[in-house]
Design a protein around this motif. Structure first.
Motif, short mmCIF file in Angstrom:
data_model
loop_
_atom_site.label_atom_id
_atom_site.label_comp_id
_atom_site.label_asym_id
_atom_site.label_seq_id
_atom_site.Cartn_x
_atom_site.Cartn_y
_atom_site.Cartn_z
N ASP A 238 -8.03 12.05 -8.62
CA ASP A 238 -8.59 11.49 -8.40
C ASP A 238 -7.28 10.13 -8.28
N HIS A 239 -6.40 10.22 -7.83
CA HIS A 239 -5.66 8.75 -7.59
C HIS A 239 -4.91 9.09 -6.73
N ASP A 240 -4.03 8.11 -6.10
CA ASP A 240 -3.30 7.27 -4.63
C ASP A 240 -1.95 7.98 -4.95
N THR A 267 -6.25 12.20 -12.74
CA THR A 267 -5.33 11.71 -12.30
C THR A 267 -3.95 12.43 -12.24
#
Length: 308
Positions: A238-240, A267
């Motif tokens: 759940d990160h970019d 993350t």
């Protein structure tokens, strides 16, 4: 629903195949009915594998070829692939280059590799040749002067593990110890006593130049993706991250074979190695494999995140 088959596993750049040890343990504990034969490899220059020669590049194409050589040596005609990070897009390339042999793919924290548009492609190749030449000259100079290498020597494996926790992708101490156990080699005293005086990374420092070796063009990659005929599950934290599979042109290139899942709350680039998220990843994989096996996999949707 049980899936019985053969699984080829590939690990992250600068990691080694020990990265799968905790993930497999979690998976087997949670899903004992899903059985498969699994082989995991260290890519050249990683873990306990040999380094490439000075005249050879660390190329994605060579890594693909090496992975294929492993399954060919085993006599596997058809197989599935599980990959993490770099290993994941090696899996995707294999699925596109040899669609008749790949049954399905799970790619964890995998992005599209660094690509070069036509207007910078030639310059990138020239820079790669220059960098490799400079490295070869340094090695030759060190050999003539008996100068030591510039690799850091750790007093203990625990010290190396502590350093690994603070790497490009931070990792907890216990999984760091697992990677370090296969990713180091002893440093022997120069006095001929045979005594171990420390440990250094066993990986080849040249793998850090991998983005400047034999480049892959955007056109080639999109063509390979378009050849894929099997289901591909891409599990992301759940990160970019840059260059993921989420852009619509990428999803469309998969022609309905791509499934995207995001692990909410994590993350961690190595989430498959650490609880509680290793269990979440294991459950996603098990659900995907079961649905592939019984034919209940729903149609893939071109959306930012498609859920199974």
């Amino acid at each position: 629903m049980s899936w019985d088959g053969r699984l080829k596993a590939a690990a992250h750049w600068y990691d080694n195949c020990a990265a799968w040890d905790p993930a497999v343990a979690v998976f087997e504990a949670r899903h004992p009915s899903i059985r498969f034969d699994m082989v995991a490899m260290d890519f050249a220059g990683h873990g306990q594998s040999d380094h490439r020669g000075l005249t050879s590049a660390y190329s994605r194409l060579f890594d693909i070829e090496d992975a294929l050589a492993v399954v060919n040596a085993l006599g596997w005609k058809e197989f599935a692939i599980l990959g993490h990070s770099m290993g994941g897009f090696i899996a995707v390339y294999l699925a596109g280059l040899y669609p008749e042999r790949i049954k399905h793919v799970v790619a964890i924290e995998t992005v599209i590799p660094l690509l070069h548009p036509p207007d910078t492609y030639t310059e990138a190749i020239l820079e790669a040749f220059k960098e490799r030449g400079e490295y070869a000259s340094r090695v030759a100079s060190q050999a003539q002067t008996a100068a030591p290498t510039n690799k850091r020597v750790f007093a203990s494996l625990d010290e190396a593990a502590q350093v690994r926790t603070k790497g490009m992708y931070p990792l907890a101490l216990e999984p760091s110890r697992i990677l370090v156990g296969r990713g180091t080699k002893p440093v022997i005293a120069a006095d001929g006593s045979g005594k171990t005086v420390g440990y250094e990374w066993s990986s080849d420092s040249r793998v850090r130049m991998i983005g400047r070796q034999v480049m892959l063009s955007t056109e080639f990659t999109m063509n390979v993706i378009g050849r894929i005929q099997c289901p591909v599950l891409n599990i992301m934290a759940d990160h970019d991250m840059h260059q993921t599979f989420t852009p619509l042109p990428i999803q469309k290139a998969f022609r309905g074979h791509l499934y995207l899942q995001r692990v909410k709350g994590s993350t961690n680039h190595h989430m498959h190695m650490e609880e509680p998220f290793a269990a979440v990843v294991a459950d996603m994989m098990a659900d995907f494999w079961a649905r592939v096996a019984d034919g209940s996999l729903p149609p893939s949707q071109v959306t930012p995140v498609s859920k199974l």
